[in-house]
Design an enzyme around this catalytic site. Structure first.
Site, PDB file in Angstrom:
ATOM      1  CG  ASP A   1       3.515 -21.326 -34.621  1.00 25.69           C
ATOM      2  OD1 ASP A   1       2.694 -20.612 -33.297  1.00 25.69           O
ATOM      3  OD2 ASP A   1       3.910 -21.150 -35.308  1.00 25.69           O
TER       4      ASP A   1
ATOM      5  CD  GLU B   1       4.632 -15.585 -32.517  1.00 30.50           C
ATOM      6  OE1 GLU B   1       5.266 -14.491 -32.646  1.00 30.50           O
ATOM      7  OE2 GLU B   1       4.911 -16.306 -32.557  1.00 30.50           O
ATOM      8  CD  GLU B   2       7.404 -19.004 -33.021  1.00 33.17           C
ATOM      9  OE1 GLU B   2       8.164 -18.410 -33.423  1.00 33.17           O
ATOM     10  OE2 GLU B   2       7.644 -19.381 -31.975  1.00 33.17           O
TER      11      GLU B   2
ATOM     12  CG  HIS C   1      12.160 -20.175 -30.019  1.00 36.95           C
ATOM     13  ND1 HIS C   1      12.768 -19.524 -31.514  1.00 36.95           N
ATOM     14  CD2 HIS C   1      11.423 -19.514 -29.346  1.00 36.95           C
ATOM     15  CE1 HIS C   1      11.470 -18.631 -30.902  1.00 36.95           C
ATOM     16  NE2 HIS C   1      10.726 -19.168 -31.176  1.00 36.95           N
TER      17      HIS C   1
HETATM   18 ZN   LIG Z   1       8.885 -18.038 -30.308  1.00 34.13          ZN
HETATM   19 ZN   LIG Z   2       5.904 -18.122 -29.220  1.00 39.56          ZN
END
Ligand SMILES: [Zn+2]
Ligand SMILES: [Zn+2]
Length: 393
Positions: free
Chosen positions: A75, A133-134, A359
């Site tokens: 993702d 995952e996020e 990020h």
């Molecule tokens: Zn991340």
């Molecule tokens: Zn990651």
């Protein structure tokens, strides 16, 4: 040229395609379709969809042996990319800013390598391309709880690329590796009024500022220096204009720990400070505390084997023992069901753009790291062995 080196251009092509077409957690429909189509071009894999946007490829090896699970997360993030290279995100406001495009390319590469020589593979290799995952509670939790993915898995591994480490460096450690990322949401309720007459109001901004400051006191004065705890207040929203004291202030933050006992103790310590400060100034509050992913605690024997594999496949000059990090990962969900270890591969080069933090809108990868990642996971798929003495060795 060995087989992994020969795959270099393909790894880069996969990664760039994924980078151009990012999707956030639970919405990875195109991503999953692309992964599935690529896997179906490889011989000997059984490809299924455990959930709507995750993909599983299973390879039965030519020799008896254990079942190993390899995991890549797929993702992206709700970030507007600021990179200008040709393969930048084509989707406004969505970006692969954590390297999951790289993880996916690496695992596709491993699937290709394994499928070309199934006779080398002992037992079974499951490759899970995991969604979300996020976004808590995370795709891993769903796969572990709602599918039979983990049934019969003897050992699990996976990697995260890391822009803060030099490209190609592999780091592993036994035990506590990544923190539990818990979250808090706090509403401070004061009493609004005229900005000129604070004595007639209860100013939630002034109270909130005290709360933020005093929460750092929890870290520095109530917890032993060697017990890792991070409390970060990351949003503080209140007010509408310059001459009105607002009614409320809304704060959010994250709390990171490794130790299960401290993790349980943290909400109480935090609430005591919030309650005390609010009461002292005549405000009330509403505190919501949510436990996120469990900490990633690597199984000793798996970490030891991965270290050995790294020393042999990438060499001593490209290996270091890892430092624990306060970042969180839903890889921990798999570790509830099977022994395993998570490791990092450096993806940052000097001087280059690939040092931006994860990020960040300018985050990118030194693509040499893809080859290292594929080399490591391929070797792990072939060589991880459950010790004779059982899983708890
Ligand atoms: Zn991340
Ligand atoms: Zn990651």
């Amino acid at each position: 040229m060995d087989r992994v080196t020969a795959l270099r251009d393909q790894l880069v092509a996969w990664r760039r395609h994924l980078h151009m077409h990012p999707e956030v957690g639970f919405e990875e429909h195109e991503t999953a379709a692309y992964i599935e189509a690529e896997l179906r071009r490889m011989l000997g894999l059984t490809v299924t969809r455990p959930t709507a946007t995750s993909v599983l490829a299973v390879l039965k090896g030519g020799k008896p042996g254990r079942t190993v699970l390899l995991r890549a997360d797929i993702d992206a993030l709700p970030i507007q990319e600021e990179n200008t290279f040709e393969f930048r995100s084509q989707r406004a406001g969505v970006m692969h800013a954590c390297g999951h495009d790289g993880h996916t390319a690496i695992l596709l590469g491993v699937a290709r390598l394994l499928s070309e020589h199934p006779e080398e593979v002992p037992g079974e290799v499951r490759m899970i391309f995991q969604h979300a995952e996020e976004i808590g509670p995370g795709g891993a939790e769903e796969l572990v709880m709602a599918t039979d993915l983990m049934q019969g898995v003897d050992v699990v591994t996976g990697l995260h690329l890391n822009s803060q480490l030099p490209a190609g460096l592999v780091v592993v450690k036994p035990g506590a590796f990544m923190a539990a990322p818990d979250t808090l949401s706090l509403t401070i309720k004061g009493k609004g009024g005229h900005g000129a007459h604070p004595e007639q109001a209860v100013d939630p901004i002034a109270v909130g500022a005290q709360v933020v400051t005093n929460l750092q006191h929890v870290v520095s004065r109530h917890v032993a220096a060697l017990d890792a705890l991070v409390v970060s207040i990351t949003t503080f929203q209140s007010g509408t204009t310059h001459n009105v004291i607002p009614d409320t202030a809304v704060l959010q933050g994250t709390v990171r720990t490794f130790d299960p006992e401290l993790r349980q103790r943290a909400p109480g310590l935090i609430e005591r400070v919030v309650k005390g400060v609010c009461e002292a100034h005549g405000a009330t509050y509403d505190l919501k505390y949510e436990f996120g992913y469990r900490p990633v605690i690597n199984t000793d024997w798996v970490a030891a084997q991965l270290k050995e594999i790294a020393l042999e496949t990438v060499g001593e000059e490209h290996y270091q023992d890892a430092q624990p990090t306060m970042g969180g990962e839903d890889f921990s969900a798999y570790l509830e069901k099977a022994p395993g270890a998570y490791f990092n591969v450096g993806s940052g080069s000097d001087p280059a753009d690939s040092r931006w933090p994860h990020h960040h809108p300018r985050f990118t990868l030194d693509e040499a790291s893809l080859e290292t990642g594929a080399r490591m996971l391929h070797a792990a798929a072939l060589r991880l062995t459950v010790p004779e003495s059982g899983q708890q060795a």
